[in-house]
Enzyme design. Structure first.
Site, PDB file in Angstrom:
ATOM      1  N   SER A  69      38.999  38.861  37.081  1.00 20.02           N
ATOM      2  CA  SER A  69      37.580  38.610  36.779  1.00 20.02           C
ATOM      3  C   SER A  69      37.224  37.212  37.283  1.00 20.02           C
ATOM      4  O   SER A  69      38.112  36.369  37.459  1.00 20.02           O
ATOM      5  CB  SER A  69      37.378  38.666  35.263  1.00 20.02           C
ATOM      6  N   TYR A 100      39.213  37.009  26.392  1.00 20.03           N
ATOM      7  CA  TYR A 100      39.061  37.775  27.637  1.00 20.03           C
ATOM      8  C   TYR A 100      39.380  36.862  28.831  1.00 20.03           C
ATOM      9  O   TYR A 100      40.172  37.213  29.713  1.00 20.03           O
ATOM     10  CB  TYR A 100      37.633  38.299  27.749  1.00 20.03           C
TER      11      TYR A 100
HETATM   12  C1  GCO Z   1      30.975  38.566  29.716  1.00 19.06           C
HETATM   13  C2  GCO Z   1      31.241  39.773  30.589  1.00 19.06           C
HETATM   14  C3  GCO Z   1      32.338  39.475  31.619  1.00 19.06           C
HETATM   15  C4  GCO Z   1      32.332  40.618  32.650  1.00 19.06           C
HETATM   16  C5  GCO Z   1      33.267  40.429  33.812  1.00 19.06           C
HETATM   17  C6  GCO Z   1      32.879  39.306  34.718  1.00 19.06           C
HETATM   18  O1  GCO Z   1      30.831  38.731  28.495  1.00 19.06           O
HETATM   19  O2  GCO Z   1      30.898  37.463  30.296  1.00 19.06           O
HETATM   20  O3  GCO Z   1      31.623  40.886  29.799  1.00 19.06           O
HETATM   21  O4  GCO Z   1      33.565  39.403  30.954  1.00 19.06           O
HETATM   22  O5  GCO Z   1      32.718  41.808  32.003  1.00 19.06           O
HETATM   23  O6  GCO Z   1      34.563  40.226  33.359  1.00 19.06           O
HETATM   24  O7  GCO Z   1      33.854  39.275  35.752  1.00 19.06           O
END
Ligand code: GCO
Length: 255
Positions: free
Chosen positions: A146, A159
């Protein structure tokens, strides 16, 4: 001489977390390049529905339900795949979840769930798939990272930490497995319209901020990842190791 560079005919591809969303669209993209598709998800019923849909569209597809955070399930189902379908030539570690909260008030269980799914799951599935690839001295692993492998954003710390870890896991897998003719690389999507981001896209303030932050001044579409995916899954990338290709409309190029 170069007319088969991107051809995936005869290749079997496992995409984790592909019952719907990005994984499902990536499965269709790889199938369109000739690959035999293996879908994965935790819910066997929903997985079967997705398999049926793709079969109706003419794809060569099977589905195997297993939880990518459970080693025993992974080992059992991946052995079954190798027995019933054949060797896994390409593994796409796509399965991931998003749970948003500020760090200061975040439950430990939320942190652990995101890290376990988005990072540890990729390790466990890759470890199992690599055993066969090492034996055959051939394989491809593609980790779906990501832009948050490189950048932070408030409320998505686990994440981003997981995707940052996945970037470094990609490099370490590449370093250890390149000698077995296994190429390990990653794709780093920017902000793409999916189930995971729809709530953000529908938020006027976030939507305007994102468009201003993205040099292409728009959200990406899932289909815009497919060219990079086919490149990394095909012989065209046989000397590419440990690279993350960002498909992000220019976000990472811009301050
Ligand atoms: C957030 C998004 C990101 C996207 C993606 C961007 O809350 O900023 O969900 O996590 O999903 O990963 O690359």
């Amino acid at each position: 001489m170069f007319n088969n560079l991107f051809n995936l005919r005869g290749k079997t591809v496992l995409i984790t977390g592909s019952t719907r969303g990005l994984g499902y669209i990536m499965a269709k993209g790889l199938g369109s390049a000739g690959a035999k598709i293996i879908l994965n998800g935790r819910n066997a019923e929903k997985l079967e529905e997705s398999v049926d849909e793709l079969r109706k569209e003419g794809f060569n597809v099977n589905g195997y339900a297993f939880d990518i955070t459970k080693k025993q399930e992974i080992c059992e189902k991946m052995s079954l795949i190798e027995k019933e379908i054949g060797s896994i030539d390409v593994l796409v570690n796509n399965a991931g979840i998003q749970k948003r909260a500020l760090l200061i008030e975040m439950e430990e269980s939320l942190w652990r769930e995101v890290i376990e799914t988005n990072l540890t799951g990729a390790f466990l599935v890759s470890q199992q798939a690599a055993k066969g690839m090492i034996a055959r001295k051939s394989g491809k692993v593609i980790n779906i990272c990501s832009v948050l492998s490189e950048l932070g954003r408030a409320t998505v710390a686990p994440y981003a930490a997981a995707k940052g870890g996945l970037k470094m896991l990609t490099k370490n897998m590449a370093v250890e497995w390149a000698r077995y003719n296994i190429q390990v690389n990653g794709i780093g999507p920017g902000y793409i319209i999916t189930d995971m981001t729809r709530s953000l896209a529908e938020n006027t303030k976030f939507n305007q901020w994102l468009k201003n932050r993205t040099p292409a001044h728009r959200w990406g579409q899932p289909e815009e990842l497919i060219g990079t995916l086919i490149f990394l899954a095909s012989q065209a990338s046989n000397f590419v190791n440990g690279q993350i290709i960002y498909v992000d409309g220019g976000i990472l190029a811009s301050i």
